[in-house]
Design a protein around this motif. Sequence first.
Motif, PDB file in Angstrom:
ATOM      1  N   LEU A   1       0.833  -1.189   0.000  1.00  0.00           N
ATOM      2  CA  LEU A   1       0.000   0.000   0.000  1.00  0.00           C
ATOM      3  C   LEU A   1       0.870   1.242   0.000  1.00  0.00           C
ATOM      4  O   LEU A   1       1.933   1.275   0.649  1.00  0.00           O
ATOM      5  N   PRO A   2       0.440   2.265  -0.691  1.00  0.00           N
ATOM      6  CA  PRO A   2       1.260   3.496  -0.704  1.00  0.00           C
ATOM      7  C   PRO A   2       1.314   4.172   0.664  1.00  0.00           C
ATOM      8  O   PRO A   2       2.253   4.894   0.955  1.00  0.00           O
ATOM      9  N   VAL A   3       0.309   3.921   1.522  1.00  0.00           N
ATOM     10  CA  VAL A   3       0.273   4.535   2.847  1.00  0.00           C
ATOM     11  C   VAL A   3      -0.050   3.445   3.853  1.00  0.00           C
ATOM     12  O   VAL A   3      -0.989   2.669   3.642  1.00  0.00           O
ATOM     13  N   VAL A   4       0.692   3.371   4.937  1.00  0.00           N
ATOM     14  CA  VAL A   4       0.452   2.392   5.988  1.00  0.00           C
ATOM     15  C   VAL A   4      -0.565   2.971   6.971  1.00  0.00           C
ATOM     16  O   VAL A   4      -0.353   4.059   7.533  1.00  0.00           O
ATOM     17  N   VAL A   5      -1.670   2.255   7.151  1.00  0.00           N
ATOM     18  CA  VAL A   5      -2.722   2.688   8.058  1.00  0.00           C
ATOM     19  C   VAL A   5      -2.693   1.775   9.276  1.00  0.00           C
ATOM     20  O   VAL A   5      -2.735   0.537   9.149  1.00  0.00           O
ATOM     21  N   ARG A   6      -2.626   2.358  10.440  1.00  0.00           N
ATOM     22  CA  ARG A   6      -2.598   1.566  11.659  1.00  0.00           C
ATOM     23  C   ARG A   6      -3.937   0.872  11.875  1.00  0.00           C
ATOM     24  O   ARG A   6      -4.989   1.408  11.552  1.00  0.00           O
ATOM     25  N   ALA A   7      -3.869  -0.312  12.476  1.00  0.00           N
ATOM     26  CA  ALA A   7      -5.091  -1.086  12.696  1.00  0.00           C
ATOM     27  C   ALA A   7      -6.051  -0.361  13.626  1.00  0.00           C
ATOM     28  O   ALA A   7      -7.266  -0.428  13.468  1.00  0.00           O
ATOM     29  N   SER A   8      -5.500   0.337  14.612  1.00  0.00           N
ATOM     30  CA  SER A   8      -6.367   1.049  15.552  1.00  0.00           C
ATOM     31  C   SER A   8      -7.177   2.140  14.857  1.00  0.00           C
ATOM     32  O   SER A   8      -8.343   2.376  15.181  1.00  0.00           O
ATOM     33  N   GLU A   9      -6.578   2.802  13.869  1.00  0.00           N
ATOM     34  CA  GLU A   9      -7.297   3.841  13.135  1.00  0.00           C
ATOM     35  C   GLU A   9      -8.416   3.221  12.297  1.00  0.00           C
ATOM     36  O   GLU A   9      -9.511   3.781  12.175  1.00  0.00           O
ATOM     37  N   THR A  10      -8.143   2.060  11.722  1.00  0.00           N
ATOM     38  CA  THR A  10      -9.179   1.392  10.943  1.00  0.00           C
ATOM     39  C   THR A  10     -10.344   0.974  11.826  1.00  0.00           C
ATOM     40  O   THR A  10     -11.516   1.175  11.475  1.00  0.00           O
ATOM     41  N   VAL A  11     -10.020   0.394  12.989  1.00  0.00           N
ATOM     42  CA  VAL A  11     -11.080  -0.032  13.910  1.00  0.00           C
ATOM     43  C   VAL A  11     -11.874   1.172  14.398  1.00  0.00           C
ATOM     44  O   VAL A  11     -13.105   1.146  14.459  1.00  0.00           O
ATOM     45  N   GLU A  12     -11.174   2.256  14.720  1.00  0.00           N
ATOM     46  CA  GLU A  12     -11.857   3.453  15.206  1.00  0.00           C
ATOM     47  C   GLU A  12     -12.741   4.059  14.119  1.00  0.00           C
ATOM     48  O   GLU A  12     -13.863   4.494  14.383  1.00  0.00           O
ATOM     49  N   GLY A  13     -12.252   4.052  12.881  1.00  0.00           N
ATOM     50  CA  GLY A  13     -13.051   4.605  11.782  1.00  0.00           C
ATOM     51  C   GLY A  13     -14.315   3.789  11.526  1.00  0.00           C
ATOM     52  O   GLY A  13     -15.397   4.346  11.330  1.00  0.00           O
ATOM     53  N   ARG A  14     -14.171   2.459  11.539  1.00  0.00           N
ATOM     54  CA  ARG A  14     -15.352   1.619  11.339  1.00  0.00           C
ATOM     55  C   ARG A  14     -16.323   1.773  12.498  1.00  0.00           C
ATOM     56  O   ARG A  14     -17.538   1.782  12.316  1.00  0.00           O
ATOM     57  N   GLY A  15     -15.792   1.901  13.725  1.00  0.00           N
ATOM     58  CA  GLY A  15     -16.677   2.095  14.877  1.00  0.00           C
ATOM     59  C   GLY A  15     -17.465   3.393  14.778  1.00  0.00           C
ATOM     60  O   GLY A  15     -18.668   3.429  15.074  1.00  0.00           O
ATOM     61  N   ARG A  16     -16.822   4.452  14.366  1.00  0.00           N
ATOM     62  CA  ARG A  16     -17.540   5.730  14.200  1.00  0.00           C
ATOM     63  C   ARG A  16     -18.585   5.644  13.090  1.00  0.00           C
ATOM     64  O   ARG A  16     -19.659   6.239  13.185  1.00  0.00           O
ATOM     65  N   LEU A  17     -18.249   4.902  12.034  1.00  0.00           N
ATOM     66  CA  LEU A  17     -19.223   4.745  10.952  1.00  0.00           C
ATOM     67  C   LEU A  17     -20.447   3.972  11.441  1.00  0.00           C
ATOM     68  O   LEU A  17     -21.588   4.363  11.160  1.00  0.00           O
ATOM     69  N   TYR A  18     -20.225   2.885  12.205  1.00  0.00           N
ATOM     70  CA  TYR A  18     -21.358   2.143  12.755  1.00  0.00           C
ATOM     71  C   TYR A  18     -22.187   3.018  13.690  1.00  0.00           C
ATOM     72  O   TYR A  18     -23.420   2.979  13.696  1.00  0.00           O
ATOM     73  N   ARG A  19     -21.499   3.812  14.489  1.00  0.00           N
ATOM     74  CA  ARG A  19     -22.212   4.653  15.460  1.00  0.00           C
ATOM     75  C   ARG A  19     -23.028   5.729  14.760  1.00  0.00           C
ATOM     76  O   ARG A  19     -24.155   6.028  15.170  1.00  0.00           O
ATOM     77  N   SER A  20     -22.479   6.334  13.702  1.00  0.00           N
ATOM     78  CA  SER A  20     -23.215   7.399  12.996  1.00  0.00           C
ATOM     79  C   SER A  20     -24.478   6.867  12.328  1.00  0.00           C
ATOM     80  O   SER A  20     -25.457   7.597  12.188  1.00  0.00           O
ATOM     81  N   ARG A  21     -24.447   5.581  11.946  1.00  0.00           N
ATOM     82  CA  ARG A  21     -25.617   4.980  11.305  1.00  0.00           C
ATOM     83  C   ARG A  21     -26.446   4.141  12.294  1.00  0.00           C
ATOM     84  O   ARG A  21     -27.418   3.541  11.879  1.00  0.00           O
ATOM     85  N   ARG A  22     -26.011   4.137  13.566  1.00  0.00           N
ATOM     86  CA  ARG A  22     -26.707   3.365  14.592  1.00  0.00           C
ATOM     87  C   ARG A  22     -26.823   1.881  14.199  1.00  0.00           C
ATOM     88  O   ARG A  22     -27.855   1.240  14.419  1.00  0.00           O
ATOM     89  N   ALA A  23     -25.775   1.378  13.622  1.00  0.00           N
ATOM     90  CA  ALA A  23     -25.760  -0.009  13.160  1.00  0.00           C
ATOM     91  C   ALA A  23     -25.208  -0.912  14.260  1.00  0.00           C
ATOM     92  O   ALA A  23     -24.138  -1.531  14.134  1.00  0.00           O
ATOM     93  N   ARG A  24     -25.927  -0.982  15.392  1.00  0.00           N
ATOM     94  CA  ARG A  24     -25.472  -1.819  16.499  1.00  0.00           C
ATOM     95  C   ARG A  24     -25.493  -3.302  16.139  1.00  0.00           C
ATOM     96  O   ARG A  24     -24.679  -4.090  16.635  1.00  0.00           O
TER      97      ARG A  24
END
Length: 369
Positions: A269-292
Amino acid sequence: MRGRLRTTRWVLLAFVVIVAVAVATVYLTAPRPGGRLDPASTSPAGTHALISLLRDHGVEVVTAADADEVARAARPDTLLVIAQTMYLTSGKTVDRLAGLPGDLLLVEPAGLAREKLAPQLTLGKPTEFGGGEPNCELPAAIRAGVTQLGPVNTYTADDVALTSCYDGALVRYHDGNRTVTVVGAGDFLTNSHLLKEGNAALAMNLAGAAPRVIWYAPQYFETSSTGDRKLADLLPRQVHWIVLQLCLVVALLALAQGRRLGPLVAESLPVVVRASETVEGRGRLYRSRRARDRAADALRSAALGRLAPRLGLTAGAAPQAVAAAVAARCGVTANTAGHVLFGPPPASDTELVHLAHQLDDMERQVAQS
């Protein structure tokens, strides 16, 4: 008060009259576009001025838009004026015109119209500057005198008695009971050339030779349809071959430019993304859509994926077997373990957080047992 109302009425009436006169003036003086030799056109190439002059001198002028109107209006005492345009190309139309009664005035006829309507004539050498003195005994040309015809075609004939004027640009002969007049130029009839020299006189003398005139200068292609023809039938035959050649060219180009699919190549990958950032981003996406429900499924699926190898189970093990194995390691009942691992989705964010803690405790107990 009454005086003011009366004054206002007169002002409004005067305003309405002025507007009406202005509108009528604009409508009557507005240019009317059209094609070459169009009797309704006031453009430089139209013949509206000549038609108006003929009517002012008592000539009945019938402007025909197509061959059907010409056939309906044709009579033996009528002069048929056929002005050559780019739309007079149908052999059926010209044959139909040739069978109509009355005298003919052909204006600059092309090959097909000349061969069908005046076959006795032979096309001579064209002249760039036609006109001048008539040099003939034709009364219509003698009364007109000197003219400026512009570029003209000339005509000759060997088998008929031909009256030739303006060095062959204007000819007349008799074909049985019909008088055929052919003029090799049409510019002198138009609005822009009518006032030059004796052009107006010549145009009036030729087109007004009969009390009733049919003016035919087609402005569109005439087609006859039986109702069973398709759109493809109206296309020229060459179009089908052109389309076929284009398809062949596109196919050959696709073969030449195509690339065979090779094996997959792993690329960093051209940019290394930390796993914690990916998990946090997906968590915020679930929360914004209330996808519990989806968040709970993701947590449970990840936990099951880590628990199964430690429990000696396969990824497709039955839920009952997984719940029983977890219960044996964690010291809880099978129903409790099954509710945590396969239960309904949480109804609130608090329940979702509690589920995450329960899954984390189960994994830790299994790992330590």
